[in-house]
Design a protein around this motif. Structure first.
Motif, mmCIF file in Angstrom:
data_model
loop_
_atom_site.group_PDB
_atom_site.id
_atom_site.type_symbol
_atom_site.label_atom_id
_atom_site.label_comp_id
_atom_site.label_asym_id
_atom_site.label_seq_id
_atom_site.Cartn_x
_atom_site.Cartn_y
_atom_site.Cartn_z
ATOM 1 N N SER A 94 0.818 -1.213 0.000
ATOM 2 C CA SER A 94 0.000 0.000 0.000
ATOM 3 C C SER A 94 0.851 1.262 0.000
ATOM 4 C CB SER A 94 -0.936 -0.007 1.216
ATOM 5 O OG SER A 94 -0.192 -0.158 2.406
ATOM 6 N N HIS A 95 2.161 1.143 0.332
ATOM 7 C CA HIS A 95 3.071 2.294 0.355
ATOM 8 C C HIS A 95 4.255 2.038 -0.583
ATOM 9 C CE1 HIS A 95 0.916 2.768 4.139
ATOM 10 N NE2 HIS A 95 1.377 3.996 4.253
ATOM 11 N N SER A 96 4.702 3.078 -1.248
ATOM 12 C CA SER A 96 5.902 2.955 -2.098
ATOM 13 C C SER A 96 7.144 2.727 -1.247
ATOM 14 C CB SER A 96 6.078 4.216 -2.955
ATOM 15 O OG SER A 96 6.220 5.367 -2.115
ATOM 16 N N SER A 97 7.170 3.341 -0.050
ATOM 17 C CA SER A 97 8.335 3.170 0.835
ATOM 18 C C SER A 97 8.447 1.722 1.306
ATOM 19 C CB SER A 97 8.215 4.101 2.051
ATOM 20 O OG SER A 97 7.029 3.830 2.774
ATOM 21 N N THR A 98 7.294 1.093 1.539
ATOM 22 C CA THR A 98 7.308 -0.317 1.962
ATOM 23 C C THR A 98 7.829 -1.204 0.829
ATOM 24 O OG1 THR A 98 5.321 0.204 3.256
ATOM 25 C CG2 THR A 98 5.931 -2.116 3.091
ATOM 26 N N LEU A 99 7.471 -0.865 -0.411
ATOM 27 C CA LEU A 99 7.981 -1.606 -1.563
ATOM 28 C C LEU A 99 9.492 -1.488 -1.646
ATOM 29 C CD1 LEU A 99 7.781 -3.181 -4.197
ATOM 30 C CD2 LEU A 99 7.234 -1.010 -5.367
ATOM 31 N N HIS A 106 15.236 -9.109 -1.762
ATOM 32 C CA HIS A 106 15.744 -9.769 -2.964
ATOM 33 C C HIS A 106 17.191 -9.381 -3.260
ATOM 34 C CE1 HIS A 106 11.678 -11.132 -3.652
ATOM 35 N NE2 HIS A 106 11.225 -9.895 -3.732
ATOM 36 N N THR A 107 17.521 -8.125 -3.029
ATOM 37 C CA THR A 107 18.882 -7.664 -3.349
ATOM 38 C C THR A 107 19.871 -7.980 -2.227
ATOM 39 O OG1 THR A 107 18.479 -5.476 -2.381
ATOM 40 C CG2 THR A 107 17.928 -5.781 -4.726
ATOM 41 N N GLY A 108 19.346 -8.199 -1.004
ATOM 42 C CA GLY A 108 20.226 -8.441 0.135
ATOM 43 C C GLY A 108 20.904 -7.179 0.631
ATOM 44 N N GLU A 109 20.494 -6.052 0.111
ATOM 45 C CA GLU A 109 21.110 -4.774 0.479
ATOM 46 C C GLU A 109 20.787 -4.403 1.923
ATOM 47 O OE1 GLU A 109 21.058 -0.088 -1.037
ATOM 48 O OE2 GLU A 109 19.528 -1.522 -1.723
ATOM 49 N N LYS A 110 21.829 -4.068 2.676
ATOM 50 C CA LYS A 110 21.672 -3.584 4.053
ATOM 51 C C LYS A 110 22.533 -2.335 4.216
ATOM 52 C CE LYS A 110 20.647 -8.090 6.109
ATOM 53 N NZ LYS A 110 21.044 -9.075 7.157
ATOM 54 N N PRO A 111 22.004 -1.188 3.780
ATOM 55 C CA PRO A 111 22.842 0.016 3.717
ATOM 56 C C PRO A 111 23.040 0.745 5.047
ATOM 57 C CG PRO A 111 20.645 0.491 2.877
ATOM 58 C CD PRO A 111 20.666 -0.966 3.203
ATOM 59 N N PHE A 112 22.326 0.311 6.092
ATOM 60 C CA PHE A 112 22.386 1.051 7.361
ATOM 61 C C PHE A 112 23.156 0.235 8.391
ATOM 62 C CE2 PHE A 112 18.460 2.045 5.101
ATOM 63 C CZ PHE A 112 18.609 3.418 4.915
ATOM 64 N N MET A 113 24.354 0.734 8.783
ATOM 65 C CA MET A 113 25.242 -0.030 9.667
ATOM 66 C C MET A 113 25.332 0.598 11.052
ATOM 67 S SD MET A 113 29.270 -1.034 9.179
ATOM 68 C CE MET A 113 28.973 -2.239 7.895
ATOM 69 N N LYS A 119 26.749 -4.267 12.887
ATOM 70 C CA LYS A 119 25.621 -5.015 12.334
ATOM 71 C C LYS A 119 24.913 -4.128 11.318
ATOM 72 C CE LYS A 119 21.979 -8.170 13.783
ATOM 73 N NZ LYS A 119 21.220 -8.738 14.913
ATOM 74 N N SER A 120 24.511 -4.723 10.184
ATOM 75 C CA SER A 120 23.871 -3.944 9.115
ATOM 76 C C SER A 120 22.388 -4.253 9.032
ATOM 77 C CB SER A 120 24.529 -4.262 7.769
ATOM 78 O OG SER A 120 25.870 -3.841 7.774
ATOM 79 N N PHE A 121 21.633 -3.276 8.538
ATOM 80 C CA PHE A 121 20.182 -3.387 8.453
ATOM 81 C C PHE A 121 19.696 -2.859 7.116
ATOM 82 C CE2 PHE A 121 21.463 -3.033 12.825
ATOM 83 C CZ PHE A 121 20.740 -4.026 13.448
ATOM 84 N N SER A 122 18.547 -3.380 6.683
ATOM 85 C CA SER A 122 17.985 -2.957 5.406
ATOM 86 C C SER A 122 17.168 -1.678 5.531
ATOM 87 C CB SER A 122 17.128 -4.076 4.815
ATOM 88 O OG SER A 122 16.138 -4.480 5.735
ATOM 89 N N HIS A 123 16.766 -1.320 6.761
ATOM 90 C CA HIS A 123 15.957 -0.113 6.984
ATOM 91 C C HIS A 123 16.616 0.777 8.028
ATOM 92 C CE1 HIS A 123 12.521 -3.183 6.156
ATOM 93 N NE2 HIS A 123 13.005 -2.710 5.019
ATOM 94 N N SER A 124 16.493 2.070 7.831
ATOM 95 C CA SER A 124 17.056 3.030 8.798
ATOM 96 C C SER A 124 16.323 2.939 10.132
ATOM 97 C CB SER A 124 16.964 4.446 8.245
ATOM 98 O OG SER A 124 15.603 4.803 7.998
ATOM 99 N N LEU A 125 15.010 2.716 10.065
ATOM 100 C CA LEU A 125 14.226 2.608 11.292
ATOM 101 C C LEU A 125 14.689 1.411 12.120
ATOM 102 C CD1 LEU A 125 11.863 3.417 13.120
ATOM 103 C CD2 LEU A 125 10.354 2.050 11.669
ATOM 104 N N ARG A 128 17.763 2.368 13.930
ATOM 105 C CA ARG A 128 17.503 3.223 15.098
ATOM 106 C C ARG A 128 16.994 2.395 16.284
ATOM 107 N NH1 ARG A 128 15.482 6.789 11.208
ATOM 108 N NH2 ARG A 128 13.312 6.299 11.721
ATOM 109 N N ILE A 129 16.101 1.456 15.989
ATOM 110 C CA ILE A 129 15.573 0.599 17.050
ATOM 111 C C ILE A 129 16.695 -0.260 17.637
ATOM 112 C CG2 ILE A 129 14.020 -1.340 17.529
ATOM 113 C CD1 ILE A 129 12.192 -0.154 15.308
ATOM 114 N N HIS A 130 17.550 -0.787 16.757
ATOM 115 C CA HIS A 130 18.668 -1.625 17.204
ATOM 116 C C HIS A 130 19.607 -0.840 18.114
ATOM 117 C CE1 HIS A 130 22.257 -4.147 17.128
ATOM 118 N NE2 HIS A 130 22.926 -3.080 16.742
ATOM 119 N N GLN A 131 19.853 0.418 17.792
ATOM 120 C CA GLN A 131 20.790 1.224 18.585
ATOM 121 C C GLN A 131 20.336 1.367 20.037
ATOM 122 O OE1 GLN A 131 20.846 4.562 15.874
ATOM 123 N NE2 GLN A 131 22.915 4.063 15.133
#
Length: 565
Positions: A94-99, A106-113, A119-125, A128-131
């Protein structure tokens, strides 16, 4: 002038915005926090963060939003519209951001370290929660119970515990849930989908959290430590349950009998006592159980699987609880103590059964004969007298038993194992009950008293046989001649008269006997053994009856001397 500077715009507002962005100009500044924006509309939207204003209201559920775009996204919950589709797996959102976030699966991309642990994450949020794990920050607090949470969504889900709200219904079975993630995990029960695979053993899971917990089996990681005893656990839920040992907390109460439990699973199992529900059925014998764990243990009876081995004696067990109880045989540990008499036990269930000796309580009644029992397991075993059921079969001789303990004792006939040793005379026994009965020879204890003549016995079985003298009852009848006996063993011996069977043969002279005791007496002729000794004159005899006759010589002589005096 460059091609970029010659760019044309349809609207004047777009040109003004472009001109502000290109030189880095931020012309609209928030008076509260000093943040700058390139567009006045963005500033107005931002100011609602400070004012709390939410001018955009949903016509369906009256929920309000600070931005029209957020309202439009929210309305898709009601319409079910998901206009953003993944090109790889066709999943819609329902959201473009969720897409965009989903594509990283699929890409395995985790740009937020994380700068602390890399430890790397696929989402900035998610980062932040991990920190907050490192900072210990829990910024979202419940107004009712003051419990704090790392994430606002966890707080909202928690608040539904107090309100009882379950806004996410399953369309298949109408079961409702307090959060959407639990609903999604539940829906996989119906679809059978297990999208999360372990990279080590390829085991599949319907939920990512279950996969993470499973992976700790391979890594041995136990990140959740008890602050009281330093014991560590692989899951936070297991830690919370463990902590109740120290606090004594039992938050799960039965609504019918008000009994409390430290775990919700124990409550659910207990509730089956009232409902008599047994939802877990064995595919092999159709026997049903109130708990899945009991079904798993039961299945191993059919498969013979024994996964766990004692490190001391190499004995194998089909479940961890049986292994722990067994290990107390070696350690001597008896952690469950009766508050009335201070007697200790290796198992809690044995303690509960023991308590009924003091209370006299027998809450479990047989529906066939109305006999009452202090424990449900004893009632189940008793039921088999009426049904004739003998579910425990020996793999060596196919003999069947109504109790698993009877099977274990019987199996030692084949193995020759006698694990229970008397501390006084070092005599060994195949069963603990036989050891207990034997120990009364040394202690002289006779706890079983006849209510008719007050004669006492060291064994309950001996008392029951004795009572038949008073009642005249002889329940064991010979099918050949009709002669009746008080004991089944006496009937078995008698039947050998008709069959001519003499199973006990002397290894010295080949003479055979019906009874083992007769063989023992006979063998003393060959060995010269005279185990029955007179305490007066030290004369020894091969049979106890001969000793008794001999002792009358001394008693008769004594009585004559008394008369002379």
């Amino acid at each position: 002038m460059s091609e970029v500077q010659n760019q044309a715009f349809i609207q004047w507002s777009m040109l003004m915005t472009d001109q502000r962005i290109r030189p880095g100009e931020r012309t609209f500044t928030c008076e509260v926090c000093g943040k700058s924006f390139s567009q006045l509309g963005n500033l107005h939207t931002h100011q609602r963060t400070h004012t709390g204003e939410k001018p955009f209201t949903c016509e369906v559920c009256d929920k309000s939003f600070s931005e029209s775009s957020k309202l439009r996204a929210h309305q898709r919950i009601h319409t079910g519209e998901k206009p953003f589709t993944c090109e790889v797996c066709d999943k819609s959102f329902s959201h473009s951001s969720t897409l965009r976030k989903h594509r990283r699966i699929h890409t395995g991309e985790k740009p937020f370290m994380c700068k602390v642990c890399d430890k790397s994450f696929s989402h900035s949020l998610t980062l932040r929660i991990h920190q907050r794990v490192h900072t210990g920050e829990k910024p979202f607090t419940c107004d009712v119970c003051d419990k704090s949470f790392l994430h606002s969504s966890n707080l909202r889900a928690h608040q539904r515990i107090h309100t009882g709200e379950k806004p996410f219904p399953c369309k298949v079975c109408d079961k409702s849930f307090s959060d959407s993630s639990t609903l999604r995990a539940h829906q996989r029960v119906h679809t059978g989908e297990k999208p999360f695979a372990c990279e080590v053993c390829n085991k599949l899971f319907s939920d990512s959290s279950n996969l993470r917990k499973h992976q700790r089996i391979h890594t041995g990681e136990k990140p959740f430590a008890c602050k009281v005893c330093d014991k560590s656990f692989s899951t936070s839920s297991t830690l919370r349950t463990h902590q109740r040992i120290h606090t004594g907390e039992k938050p799960f109460m039965c609504e019918i009998c008000e009994k409390s439990f430290s775990q919700s699973s124990n409550l659910r199992t207990h509730e089956c006592v009232h409902t008599e529900e047994k939802p877990f059925t064995c595919e092999m014998c159709d026997k049903s159980f109130p708990r899945s764990s009991k079904l798993l243990r039961h299945r191993r009876m059919h498969t013979g699987e024994k996964l766990l081995t004692c490190e001391v004696c190499n004995k194998s067990f089909s479940d961890s609880s049986s292994l722990r109880v067994h290990q107390r045989v070696h350690t001597g540990e008896k952690p469950f103590t009766c508050e009335v008499c201070d007697q200790s036990f290796t198992q809690l269930s044995t303690l509960r059964s023991h308590r009924s000796i003091h209370t006299g309580e027998k809450p479990f009644m047989c529906e066939v004969c109305s006999k009452s029992f202090s424990h449900s397991t004893t009632l189940r075993e008793h039921h088999r007298i009426h049904t004739g059921e003998k579910p425990f079969k020996c793999e060596v001789c196919d003999k069947s038993f109504s109790r698993s303990s009877s099977l274990l004792g019987h199996q030692r006939v084949h193995t020759g194992e006698k694990p229970f040793t008397c501390e006084v005379c070092d005599k060994s026994f195949a069963q603990s009950s036989t050891l207990h009965a034997h120990q009364r020879i040394h202690t002289g204890e006779k706890p079983f008293k006849c209510e008719v003549c007050n004669k006492s016995f060291s064994q309950l079985g001996s008392l029951m046989v004795h009572q038949k003298i008073h009642t005249g009852e002889k329940p064991f009848k010979c099918a050949v001649c009709g002669k009746a006996f008080v004991r089944s063993s006496s009937l078995l011996i008698h039947q050998m008269i008709h069959t001519g069977e003499k199973p006990f043969r002397c290894e010295f002279c080949e003479i055979a006997f019906i009874q083992f005791s007769d063989l023992l007496r006979h063998q003393r002729i060959h060995t010269g053994e005279k185990p029955f000794k007179c305490e007066v004159c030290d004369r020894a005899f091969t049979q106890s009856s001969t000793l008794v006759k001999h002792q009358r010589i001394h008693t008769d002589r004594e009585s004559v001397l008394m008369q002379d005096v």
